[in-house]
Write a protein that holds these residues in place. Structure first.
Motif, short mmCIF file in Angstrom:
data_model
loop_
_atom_site.label_atom_id
_atom_site.label_comp_id
_atom_site.label_asym_id
_atom_site.label_seq_id
_atom_site.Cartn_x
_atom_site.Cartn_y
_atom_site.Cartn_z
N ALA A 39 0.83 -1.21 0.00
CA ALA A 39 0.00 0.00 0.00
C ALA A 39 0.86 1.26 0.00
O ALA A 39 1.92 1.30 0.62
N LYS A 40 0.40 2.26 -0.70
CA LYS A 40 1.07 3.56 -0.74
C LYS A 40 0.45 4.51 0.28
O LYS A 40 1.07 5.50 0.66
N ALA A 41 -0.78 4.24 0.71
CA ALA A 41 -1.49 5.10 1.65
C ALA A 41 -2.58 4.30 2.34
O ALA A 41 -2.97 3.23 1.87
N ILE A 42 -3.06 4.83 3.46
CA ILE A 42 -4.19 4.24 4.17
C ILE A 42 -5.01 5.37 4.78
O ILE A 42 -4.44 6.33 5.32
N ARG A 43 -6.30 5.30 4.65
CA ARG A 43 -7.18 6.30 5.26
C ARG A 43 -7.23 6.07 6.76
O ARG A 43 -7.20 4.93 7.23
N PHE A 44 -7.31 7.17 7.51
CA PHE A 44 -7.43 7.04 8.96
C PHE A 44 -8.69 6.26 9.34
O PHE A 44 -8.68 5.48 10.29
N SER A 45 -9.76 6.43 8.59
CA SER A 45 -11.00 5.70 8.90
C SER A 45 -10.80 4.20 8.71
O SER A 45 -11.31 3.40 9.50
N THR A 46 -10.02 3.82 7.70
CA THR A 46 -9.71 2.40 7.48
C THR A 46 -8.83 1.87 8.60
O THR A 46 -9.08 0.79 9.15
N LEU A 47 -7.81 2.65 8.97
CA LEU A 47 -6.92 2.25 10.06
C LEU A 47 -7.70 2.11 11.37
O LEU A 47 -7.51 1.15 12.11
N GLU A 48 -8.62 3.04 11.59
CA GLU A 48 -9.45 2.98 12.80
C GLU A 48 -10.31 1.72 12.82
O GLU A 48 -10.39 1.03 13.85
N CYS A 56 -6.40 -3.35 18.66
CA CYS A 56 -4.99 -2.98 18.74
C CYS A 56 -4.84 -1.48 18.51
O CYS A 56 -5.81 -0.78 18.25
N GLN A 57 -3.62 -1.00 18.59
CA GLN A 57 -3.28 0.39 18.35
C GLN A 57 -2.64 0.54 16.97
O GLN A 57 -2.07 -0.43 16.45
N PRO A 58 -2.72 1.73 16.37
CA PRO A 58 -2.08 1.93 15.05
C PRO A 58 -0.60 1.53 15.06
O PRO A 58 -0.10 0.98 14.08
N GLY A 59 0.09 1.78 16.16
CA GLY A 59 1.49 1.44 16.27
C GLY A 59 1.76 -0.06 16.26
O GLY A 59 2.88 -0.50 16.02
N ASP A 60 0.72 -0.85 16.52
CA ASP A 60 0.87 -2.31 16.43
C ASP A 60 0.91 -2.75 14.97
O ASP A 60 1.49 -3.78 14.64
N ILE A 61 0.29 -1.94 14.10
CA ILE A 61 0.18 -2.28 12.69
C ILE A 61 1.25 -1.58 11.85
O ILE A 61 1.77 -2.15 10.91
#
Length: 72
Positions: A39-48, A56-61
């Motif tokens: 992936a080149k990008a990820i939306r915050f809504s997708t990450l959430e 988990c937390q974003p830092g786990d991913i």
């Protein structure tokens, strides 16, 4: 460079691509792109949504790794 460790977190949570795709409402193709670090990008809504589904937390991913400079 940003490394996506989604496959690691999925394995730890014992959840497959199909189940996560359904729970997060993302196509398996797009989830696979993320999982395989393409992936080149990820939306915050997708990450959430992924973080909520995997508890988990974003830092786990996501992880930052400094790229090695080419030497001549």
């Amino acid at each position: 460079m940003i490394i996506v460790n989604l496959d690691v977190v999925m394995a730890q949570r014992k959840i497959g691509l199909t189940d996560l795709s359904k729970e997060v409402d993302i196509s398996m193709a797009n989830l696979s792109v993320l999982k395989n670090n393409k992936a080149k990008a990820i939306r915050f809504s997708t990450l959430e949504s992924i973080c909520k589904a995997l508890n988990c937390q974003p830092g786990d991913i996501l992880a930052y790794v400094e790229e090695e400079k080419e030497t001549e």
